[in-house]
Design a protein around this motif. Structure first.
Motif, short mmCIF file in Angstrom:
data_model
loop_
_atom_site.label_atom_id
_atom_site.label_comp_id
_atom_site.label_asym_id
_atom_site.label_seq_id
_atom_site.Cartn_x
_atom_site.Cartn_y
_atom_site.Cartn_z
N ALA A 108 0.85 -1.20 0.00
CA ALA A 108 0.00 0.00 0.00
C ALA A 108 0.88 1.25 0.00
CB ALA A 108 -0.91 -0.01 1.23
N THR A 109 0.81 2.03 -1.06
CA THR A 109 1.66 3.22 -1.15
C THR A 109 1.20 4.33 -0.21
OG1 THR A 109 0.32 3.98 -3.02
CG2 THR A 109 2.32 2.74 -3.53
N GLU A 110 -0.09 4.39 0.05
CA GLU A 110 -0.64 5.40 0.97
C GLU A 110 -1.86 4.79 1.64
OE1 GLU A 110 -2.32 10.01 0.92
OE2 GLU A 110 -1.46 9.13 -0.89
N LEU A 111 -1.90 4.86 2.97
CA LEU A 111 -2.97 4.20 3.70
C LEU A 111 -3.27 4.94 4.99
CD1 LEU A 111 -4.85 1.68 3.86
CD2 LEU A 111 -3.01 0.52 5.11
N ASP A 112 -4.55 5.07 5.29
CA ASP A 112 -4.98 5.69 6.53
C ASP A 112 -4.36 4.95 7.72
OD1 ASP A 112 -6.62 6.00 8.96
OD2 ASP A 112 -7.93 7.21 7.68
N PRO A 113 -3.67 5.65 8.63
CA PRO A 113 -3.05 5.00 9.78
C PRO A 113 -4.03 4.18 10.61
CG PRO A 113 -2.29 7.27 9.60
CD PRO A 113 -3.40 7.10 8.60
N GLY A 114 -5.29 4.63 10.65
CA GLY A 114 -6.30 3.89 11.41
C GLY A 114 -6.56 2.53 10.80
#
Length: 243
Positions: free
Chosen positions: A44-50
């Motif tokens: 995942a190149t960008e993902l919500d920390p939650g």
């Protein structure tokens, strides 16, 4: 691939879908879905920390191996598994061995940091697992951070390349060395340490079966060779084992 190409919202949707309970799904399938979610994190190149935190929470207990077969199977998840494995500081030797098996199944230098937390274990199984994984990692870094710290008692140190032989020489050699690579007698004479070598294991039948060159190692007491090898000119005092 879908996670790697997805936009942040789409990625979160895919991972949440893998984590969500589904009617009619067998427990083993639910477990596989959660493990797949964990494997996707690395891509995942960008993902919500939650979302990332939820994946970690749902898979934390699943990533504690309970058998050697299960420990080996976790390696397919990739380097992300290293973030989810439990702290090895306070586990039994049996659990530490299983954790070592999982971590060494990840052929990525990022595993070295986790494995370094196992290097001081007295357990032969743990030490043997760490020594046997050397070829999967950067030679010099693994030598300095893992090999140099392993208690050599009753432990064979495998050498699969000239680079590893040189690294072991730099560390002062070891009493028991297992040669798994195709190295010449001249390279072994130059690379093994006469003052430390007592047990030499050649896993491949030597091209030249005359072993007179072993005379360079005055402390050598045992030579192990393949069953089909017919070695000659072995120095006096060296016991030959065929296995």
């Amino acid at each position: 691939m879908a996670v790697a190409l997805a936009r942040p919202g789409e990625c979160a949707y895919l991972l949440e879908g893998l984590l969500a309970p589904r009617k009619g799904v067998r427990p083993v399938e639910a477990r596989h879905r959660k493990l797949l979610a964990a494997a996707c994190l690395e891509h995942a190149t960008e993902l919500d920390p939650g979302v990332r935190a939820r994946v970690h929470r749902y898979t934390r207990d699943l990533l504690r191996p309970t058998s050697l077969a299960g420990a080996r199977a976790l390696g397919w998840i990739g380097a992300i598994v290293l973030e989810m494995l439990p702290d090895p500081a306070h586990v039994s030797d049996t659990e530490a061995h299983q954790l070592a098996v999982t971590a060494t199944s990840v052929a990525d230098d990022r595993a070295i940091g986790y494995l370094s937390r196992l290097r001081d274990r007295a357990s032969w199984q743990v030490r043997s697992q760490l020594a046997g994984a050397w070829r999967h990692y950067d030679t010099d870094r693994y030598a300095d951070e893992i090999i140099a710290h392993l208690d050599p008692t009753e432990l064979e140190f495998p050498v699969s390349s000239l680079e590893e032989l040189h690294a072991l020489l730099r560390l002062g050699g070891r009493p028991c060395v297992q040669i798994t690579g195709q190295l010449t007698p001249a390279q072994l004479v130059d690379g093994l340490v006469p003052e430390s070598l007592t047990y030499l294991w050649l896993t491949h039948a030597p091209a030249d079966e005359r072993m007179h060159w072993l005379g360079a190692f005055l402390r050598l007491r045992t030579l192990q060779v393949p069953r089909e090898a017919h070695v000659t000119a072995v120095p006096e005092g060296v016991h030959v084992i065929h296995e």
